[in-house]
Design a protein around this motif. Structure first.
Motif, PDB file in Angstrom:
ATOM      1  N   LYS A 129      17.874 -43.430 -40.660  1.00  0.00           N
ATOM      2  CA  LYS A 129      19.026 -43.712 -39.093  1.00  0.00           C
ATOM      3  C   LYS A 129      18.996 -45.042 -38.759  1.00  0.00           C
ATOM      4  O   LYS A 129      17.952 -45.371 -38.597  1.00  0.00           O
ATOM      5  CB  LYS A 129      18.519 -42.485 -38.619  1.00  0.00           C
ATOM      6  CG  LYS A 129      18.104 -41.173 -39.212  1.00  0.00           C
ATOM      7  CD  LYS A 129      17.342 -40.112 -38.248  1.00  0.00           C
ATOM      8  CE  LYS A 129      16.766 -39.107 -38.902  1.00  0.00           C
ATOM      9  NZ  LYS A 129      15.919 -38.486 -38.801  1.00  0.00           N
ATOM     10  N   GLY A 223      18.025 -35.257 -38.022  1.00  0.00           N
ATOM     11  CA  GLY A 223      19.314 -36.455 -38.324  1.00  0.00           C
ATOM     12  C   GLY A 223      20.476 -35.820 -37.983  1.00  0.00           C
ATOM     13  O   GLY A 223      20.995 -36.677 -36.968  1.00  0.00           O
ATOM     14  N   MET A 237      26.038 -42.926 -34.206  1.00  0.00           N
ATOM     15  CA  MET A 237      24.728 -42.937 -35.473  1.00  0.00           C
ATOM     16  C   MET A 237      26.000 -42.778 -36.755  1.00  0.00           C
ATOM     17  O   MET A 237      27.145 -42.590 -36.504  1.00  0.00           O
ATOM     18  CB  MET A 237      24.455 -41.557 -34.966  1.00  0.00           C
ATOM     19  CG  MET A 237      23.013 -41.148 -36.124  1.00  0.00           C
ATOM     20  SD  MET A 237      22.052 -39.166 -35.833  1.00  0.00           S
ATOM     21  CE  MET A 237      21.559 -39.536 -36.790  1.00  0.00           C
ATOM     22  N   GLY A 239      23.591 -41.837 -40.878  1.00  0.00           N
ATOM     23  CA  GLY A 239      22.740 -41.197 -41.976  1.00  0.00           C
ATOM     24  C   GLY A 239      22.940 -41.739 -42.628  1.00  0.00           C
ATOM     25  O   GLY A 239      24.295 -41.751 -43.598  1.00  0.00           O
TER      26      GLY A 239
END
Length: 321
Positions: A129, A223, A237, A239
């Motif tokens: 992440k 996540g 963000m 992931g």
């Protein structure tokens, strides 16, 4: 055939807050008692009871685990009255079971809700992440960069020195090299023992928390929850699922994931509007923990909607009977 009911996030949000509040109340009596499983089970029971009062056709897509591992709030479990919109639910009834058992900061009850099919069905594997708060150019940092490159890029975007950047990292042996590389840039590190949903949220309120960026590997289900919060608060963000063996790759395929090397951006982890609620169990930097007075329990909840970008902080005082 009746038409599908709309996802009225405004009306559903307060009900979602009640769900997280109930879980926090239930686990509060086990703070500092050293029993992680009992604290988690109390939160699960309370959260499920409250969810089943909501007028929704809910399916748990991020939950306590597979059905044979979790008797309640398992992945695929249907919740709600069945009379309402079809929704996906991602939850962690007690994010920070160890934190609760040891009375350490930042234990939360966490839940997100979105229209059916809009939350990634993340398998129970690790996810790499990377997250930053709002106000930066798109893709100023990326998972393709080295950790030191990310620090330098973010510092340039902020117009500060590398040493002015603070990175939040989960304290685990697997992150020793990551920590060493970040520190080589002069950046500061805030190590956390558990609770990486809270770690990502910290990035969105840098002026309060002092944290500019989150990086490292943690649970993939968390996540999706973190991305839900960040979609409401603003920020970026990414992931990428990490697999240790064929069994974990099989779990991903079972969840409908075909590209095992894909890097997911925030809006690919959460593709539609989402509402998010988190209630403090122990005191933390996001919300206060449960406060027990002679005649009542008091909680603080943060409630957010991505559609409007609204954020509410709510104090709930409940008399002890």
């Amino acid at each position: 055939m009746t038409a599908p009911k709309d996802f009225n996030d405004r009306m559903l949000s307060l009900g979602l807050a009640r769900v997280s509040e109930a879980a926090a109340h239930a686990s509060a009596r086990l703070i500092g008692r050293g029993d992680e499983k009992a604290a988690d089970q109390a939160a699960v029971n309370a959260m499920r009871d409250q969810l089943n009062m909501l007028d929704i056709k809910g399916v748990v897509v991020i939950g306590e685990g597979e059905r044979d591992e979790a008797p309640m709030l398992y992945i695929g479990e249907e919740v709600g009255t069945g009379d309402g919109p079809e929704v996906d639910i991602a939850l962690d009834p007690l994010e920070g079971t160890t934190l609760t058992a040891k009375d350490m900061p930042n234990a939360l009850t966490v839940i997100a809700m979105a229209p059916r099919g809009t939350l990634l069905h993340a398998p129970d594997v690790y996810m790499e992440k990377l997250a930053i708060g709002p106000g930066y150019p798109t893709d100023v940092v990326s998972l393709d960069m080295t950790p030191s490159e990310r620090v330098r890029a973010l510092a340039r975007a902020r117009g500060v020195e590398d040493s002015d950047i603070t990175v939040c990292i989960l304290e685990r042996p697997r992150h020793e090299d990551l920590v060493a590389e970040v520190r080589s840039t002069g950046a500061a590190i805030r190590l956390i023992t558990d609770g990486d949903v809270a770690g990502v949220i910290h990035c969105a309120e840098a002026e309060l928390t002092g944290i500019d960026m989150y990086m490292g590997s943690g649970g993939a289900p968390e996540g999706v929850l973190a991305a839900s919060a960040l979609k409401c608060m603003g920020g970026q963000m990414w992931g990428k699922l990490l697999f240790r063996n064929d069994d974990e790759r099989g779990r991903a395929r079972k969840a409908g994931i075909t590209d095992l090397d894909r890097i997911y951006a925030r809006d690919e982890l959460v593709t539609g509007d989402v509402i998010f609620a988190a209630t403090g169990v122990t005191n933390g930097s996001i919300v206060a923990g449960v406060k027990r007075e002679p005649h009542y329990l008091q909680t603080e909840t943060i409630l957010m909607r991505s559609k409007t970008g609204s954020l509410r902080r709510m104090i709930y005082r409940n008399p002890i009977k």
